[in-house]
Design an enzyme around this catalytic site. Sequence first.
Site, mmCIF file in Angstrom:
data_model
loop_
_atom_site.group_PDB
_atom_site.id
_atom_site.type_symbol
_atom_site.label_atom_id
_atom_site.label_comp_id
_atom_site.label_asym_id
_atom_site.label_seq_id
_atom_site.Cartn_x
_atom_site.Cartn_y
_atom_site.Cartn_z
ATOM 1 N N TRP A 238 1.148 -1.015 -0.043
ATOM 2 C CA TRP A 238 -0.004 -0.080 0.062
ATOM 3 C C TRP A 238 0.913 1.367 -0.133
ATOM 4 O O TRP A 238 1.972 1.245 0.667
ATOM 5 C CB TRP A 238 -0.761 0.102 1.187
ATOM 6 C CG TRP A 238 -1.922 1.081 1.432
ATOM 7 C CD1 TRP A 238 -2.591 1.677 0.390
ATOM 8 C CD2 TRP A 238 -1.902 1.808 2.604
ATOM 9 N NE1 TRP A 238 -3.515 2.828 0.701
ATOM 10 C CE2 TRP A 238 -3.107 2.856 2.255
ATOM 11 C CE3 TRP A 238 -1.425 1.894 3.737
ATOM 12 C CZ2 TRP A 238 -3.373 4.009 2.932
ATOM 13 C CZ3 TRP A 238 -1.963 2.909 4.702
ATOM 14 C CH2 TRP A 238 -2.958 4.076 4.086
ATOM 15 N N HIS A 239 0.660 2.075 -0.725
ATOM 16 C CA HIS A 239 1.697 3.368 -1.329
ATOM 17 C C HIS A 239 0.922 4.539 -0.407
ATOM 18 O O HIS A 239 0.057 5.242 -0.812
ATOM 19 C CB HIS A 239 1.758 3.544 -2.433
ATOM 20 C CG HIS A 239 2.254 2.215 -3.255
ATOM 21 N ND1 HIS A 239 1.487 1.623 -4.325
ATOM 22 C CD2 HIS A 239 3.558 1.665 -3.191
ATOM 23 C CE1 HIS A 239 2.131 0.610 -4.830
ATOM 24 N NE2 HIS A 239 3.176 0.439 -4.157
ATOM 25 N N SER A 240 1.598 4.958 0.820
ATOM 26 C CA SER A 240 1.231 6.209 1.588
ATOM 27 C C SER A 240 2.302 7.328 1.256
ATOM 28 O O SER A 240 3.179 7.363 1.913
ATOM 29 C CB SER A 240 1.173 5.680 2.891
ATOM 30 O OG SER A 240 0.586 6.845 3.654
#
Length: 312
Positions: A238-240
């Site tokens: 997941w790209h935060s």
Amino acid sequence: MDARIPLLIDTDPGVDDALALLLAFNDRAHEVVGLTIAAGNVGLHHTTANALKLCELVGRSDVPVYAGSASPLLHPAPDAAYVHGNDGFGDIGYAPAAHGLQDEHAALAILRLSHVHAGSLVLVALGPLTNIALALKLDPTLPSRVARFVTMAGAVTGHGNITPSAEFNVYFDPEAAKIVFDAFPTFELSDWEATVAHGLPQDEVLAWMQAGGARADFYEAISRKTREWSADRRGDEWHSADALAMAWVLAPDGVLETVARPVDVVLDHGPARGATIVDWQRQLGRPDNATILMRYDRVRFHALVREALQAV
Ligand code: RIB
Ligand code: CA
């Protein structure tokens, strides 16, 4: 006299902005002196409400929140509600914060706080750069009072997220990004490609939240939509984006590699609008205005996220 480093965050919450704010509020070395709010991920009505709610969640309703521009400087742009939910916080229908916004415009607050904390202020931009561009147009001397300017923006080799070549924050207001990039002699750039290279394992993030308290429960709820969206399209990580930028702000010693280069912005209305053009070979003789994040310590990054989610 507070010995902590004053932190002013311009943001468009937004789920990853919210994680970045949780990191900031969990850091003992920095004091959040204000939040200035941009339109971007969703409209300003929602981004301001989300910022107020996040401050209330962490017991910091005392932190002033300032509304900024409701639209880009010149040209309208699409939002990212399809990622963050129509309200920007996963459409969970949270109870609004009990407190409200300051009356002062974000651009004016940025300038005033730059004087209050002249020389020590760390200015962080996690959304479109509209408010900061407005502040610079009002007072071009702003950079002289800012100790660090760190921005989540761009895609340094043209691998965009909102178009094939552009990253969302820059694409939403390219003119603002150009004004800001040209105004700061040096700034720190955490781009989309660095974000993708430092993804958070979905299963670990979930476990961190399940082991947390009220902050983790709220974050699990508001992030569910975007985590599911991401899992369907981007796999196990997941790209935060904003959390990585904030890790750099709070723990610069976690940086493993940066590179300094001139960075410019494409403003035309063709397929490259909003692209960030890096002069990798320094062919144009312009100064290295951007310090670009290339590698950050993943263990450090994950620890910062885990600790922020599990803070009480
Ligand atoms: O491209 C990612 C950036 O755009 C992040 O800051 C996200 O919150 C959106 O603002
Ligand atoms: Ca953002």
